[in-house]
Design an enzyme around this catalytic site. Structure first.
Site, mmCIF file in Angstrom:
data_model
loop_
_atom_site.group_PDB
_atom_site.id
_atom_site.type_symbol
_atom_site.label_atom_id
_atom_site.label_comp_id
_atom_site.label_asym_id
_atom_site.label_seq_id
_atom_site.Cartn_x
_atom_site.Cartn_y
_atom_site.Cartn_z
ATOM 1 N N ALA A 124 29.348 46.004 62.896
ATOM 2 C CA ALA A 124 28.124 46.203 62.103
ATOM 3 C C ALA A 124 27.740 47.665 62.057
ATOM 4 O O ALA A 124 27.145 48.203 62.996
ATOM 5 C CB ALA A 124 26.985 45.369 62.684
ATOM 6 N N SER A 132 28.236 55.307 53.096
ATOM 7 C CA SER A 132 29.148 56.390 53.449
ATOM 8 C C SER A 132 28.512 57.354 54.446
ATOM 9 O O SER A 132 29.206 57.961 55.258
ATOM 10 C CB SER A 132 29.562 57.157 52.178
ATOM 11 O OG SER A 132 30.238 56.295 51.273
ATOM 12 N N PHE A 156 26.220 43.818 54.303
ATOM 13 C CA PHE A 156 27.646 43.829 53.955
ATOM 14 C C PHE A 156 28.520 43.656 55.196
ATOM 15 O O PHE A 156 29.619 44.229 55.269
ATOM 16 C CB PHE A 156 28.038 45.132 53.246
ATOM 17 C CG PHE A 156 27.458 45.300 51.870
ATOM 18 C CD1 PHE A 156 27.160 44.217 51.072
ATOM 19 C CD2 PHE A 156 27.215 46.573 51.362
ATOM 20 C CE1 PHE A 156 26.633 44.388 49.797
ATOM 21 C CE2 PHE A 156 26.690 46.753 50.101
ATOM 22 C CZ PHE A 156 26.395 45.656 49.314
ATOM 23 N N ILE A 157 28.062 42.888 56.167
ATOM 24 C CA ILE A 157 28.834 42.717 57.399
ATOM 25 C C ILE A 157 29.779 41.524 57.236
ATOM 26 O O ILE A 157 29.344 40.373 57.148
ATOM 27 C CB ILE A 157 27.913 42.529 58.615
ATOM 28 C CG1 ILE A 157 26.869 43.657 58.652
ATOM 29 C CG2 ILE A 157 28.741 42.480 59.893
ATOM 30 C CD1 ILE A 157 27.444 45.063 58.633
ATOM 31 N N GLN A 340 47.761 42.377 31.930
ATOM 32 C CA GLN A 340 48.096 42.754 30.556
ATOM 33 C C GLN A 340 49.467 42.223 30.166
ATOM 34 O O GLN A 340 49.657 41.726 29.045
ATOM 35 C CB GLN A 340 48.057 44.281 30.417
ATOM 36 C CG GLN A 340 48.042 44.761 28.980
ATOM 37 C CD GLN A 340 46.726 44.440 28.278
ATOM 38 O OE1 GLN A 340 45.725 44.183 28.920
ATOM 39 N NE2 GLN A 340 46.740 44.456 26.952
ATOM 40 N N HIS A 342 50.905 39.558 31.341
ATOM 41 C CA HIS A 342 50.820 38.100 31.219
ATOM 42 C C HIS A 342 49.935 37.654 30.056
ATOM 43 O O HIS A 342 49.955 36.475 29.689
ATOM 44 C CB HIS A 342 50.270 37.482 32.511
ATOM 45 C CG HIS A 342 51.268 37.389 33.615
ATOM 46 N ND1 HIS A 342 51.665 38.478 34.357
ATOM 47 C CD2 HIS A 342 51.967 36.326 34.103
ATOM 48 C CE1 HIS A 342 52.547 38.090 35.264
ATOM 49 N NE2 HIS A 342 52.759 36.791 35.122
ATOM 50 N N GLY A 343 49.151 38.578 29.503
ATOM 51 C CA GLY A 343 48.242 38.189 28.442
ATOM 52 C C GLY A 343 47.166 37.257 28.967
ATOM 53 O O GLY A 343 46.761 37.345 30.139
ATOM 54 N N GLY A 344 46.729 36.331 28.152
ATOM 55 C CA GLY A 344 45.652 35.430 28.540
ATOM 56 C C GLY A 344 45.971 34.614 29.781
ATOM 57 O O GLY A 344 45.083 34.289 30.571
ATOM 58 N N GLU A 367 35.673 50.776 53.844
ATOM 59 C CA GLU A 367 36.422 51.690 54.710
ATOM 60 C C GLU A 367 36.485 53.099 54.124
ATOM 61 O O GLU A 367 37.451 53.829 54.334
ATOM 62 C CB GLU A 367 37.841 51.159 54.965
ATOM 63 C CG GLU A 367 37.901 49.862 55.746
ATOM 64 C CD GLU A 367 37.309 49.967 57.140
ATOM 65 O OE1 GLU A 367 37.230 51.089 57.683
ATOM 66 O OE2 GLU A 367 36.909 48.923 57.693
#
Length: 387
Positions: A124, A132, A156-157, A340, A342-344, A367
């Site tokens: 923590a 930061s 955000f732990i 991109q 693979h498209g959809g 990090e």
């Protein structure tokens, strides 16, 4: 320079890869669609990881861990990184190395149970007003007789709700710095359920489903003096001495996810046909694959070189910052290009690509953000010249 893997390293890579593919992959879709990692599943997979010898691989042998050197550890992390973060981090735990800074009594209470899979830890540091800038943290610990009284909030732990204890950093005084007064920090062990310590549900987010964050609240939380980890006012030293390689860990897991996205992309480009030929025949696709492969190779070499230098005792903050920066930004590019290609279909959850794409965004933040990494690198270049 010898780039080949030893027989032991190949065995670790193969064993970890097989565990990831056979034990973790099958549960990814459930975690993604429900957003929940079932406790019974955690226990089942944890037992299998312990049996396979994959648990606590980052901890030295004398403490019960695998005692892997940094290069081998990151090869192992790369394989784990191919799977859903919730699954590989929660079920194949790597206790924080900072626990090695504890006293013998603290190791008996906290470190060894984590290595055996009996307890879990959470670190923590981050606060609503201090990300930061850790010295900007508002959480304080004030000495009161033989005790310390902690007040403040962390957020955000990661996996705090599942942890049995937290390692909490708090401001314990001030000292003179080159730019005036700056806070001194101390690390404390605080057990879950300790009076004055509350864990609240964190924020809903787009990444790492099943791997929640939490908000920690400390309201006159009184802990004894033997809860101090390391020395009083030396929290930054404890963190710097034991947490340095975590940026390389992030880089390594990014390599694993990029490899998985790349494998899907190459197979799709070779088998998906448009205009009566595989789409990989078109330069618009084949050049994407070439660029992806080049960026992946660069990130891999930077990460493994930094790991090698870490083992030699010659690594610099700049080396690790470069590896983390390159690998995280590489993953963002590879994940985006994979979709991109693979498209959809790339955005459907039948494939892991949309998860990799979503999860990749966080890697450039935690990090140390990409901006922090660039600051570290540029500072190392300019300081010798007085810049």
């Amino acid at each position: 320079m010898d780039f080949s893997l030893t027989d032991e390293q190949r065995l670790i890579v193969d064993t970890t890869r097989a565990f990831v593919e056979n034990e973790l992959y099958p549960h990814e879709l459930e975690v993604e669609r429900t957003g929940v990692l079932r406790p019974d599943l955690v226990e089942e997979l944890k037992a299998k990881a312990l049996e396979a010898g994959l648990y606590a691989a980052n901890i030295p042998e004398e403490a019960g861990g695998a005692g892997l050197d940094t290069v081998t550890w990151l090869l192992y992390e790369r394989e784990l990184g191919r799977a859903s973060y919730a699954l590989h981090w929660t079920c194949v735990a790597r206790p924080s190395n900072i626990l090695m800074a504890g006293t013998d009594a603290q190791k008996e209470k906290y470190l060894y149970p984590c290595v055996r899979g009996e307890k879990a830890d959470a670190l923590a540091m981050t606060e609503p007003g201090a990300g930061s800038d850790l010295r900007g943290m508002a959480t304080t610990a004030v000495r009161d007789g033989d005790d310390w009284v902690i007040n403040g909030t962390k957020h955000f732990i990661s996996h705090a709700e599942e942890a049995d204890f937290c390692i909490v950093f708090a401001a314990t005084g001030e000292e003179d710095g080159p730019r005036g007064k700056r806070k001194k920090m101390t690390a404390f062990f605080v057990d879950k359920g300790h009076p004055g310590f509350a864990i609240r549900p964190g924020y809903r987010n787009v990444a790492h489903r099943g791997y929640p964050n939490a908000i920690l609240e400390f309201d006159d939380c009184r802990v004894p003096s033997d809860a101090v980890l390391g020395e009083v006012d030396k929290g930054f030293d404890v963190a710097n001495n034991w947490l340095g390689a975590t940026r390389l860990q992030v880089a390594a897991t990014c390599l694993g996810r990029a490899e998985r996205a790349m494998e899907h992309s190459v197979e799709w480009a070779a088998t998906r046909k448009q205009f009566n030929q595989p789409i990989g025949k078109f330069q618009g696709i084949s050049f994407k694959l070439a660029d992806m492969a080049t960026e992946m190779k660069a990130a891999e070499l930077m990460t493994l070189e930094a790991a090698w230098k870490f083992d030699q005792g010659t690594v610099t903050d700049s080396d690790m910052a470069m590896a983390k920066l390159k690998a995280t930004e590489m993953l963002a590019m590879v994940a985006d290009e994979a979709i991109q290609i693979h498209g959809g279909m790339g955005l459907m959850d039948e494939l892991p690509l949309e998860r990799i794409w979503r999860d990749a965004r966080l890697e450039r933040i935690w990090e140390g953000t990409s901006e922090i990494q660039r600051h570290i690198i540029s500072r190392a270049l300019l300081r010798p010249l007085g810049g």
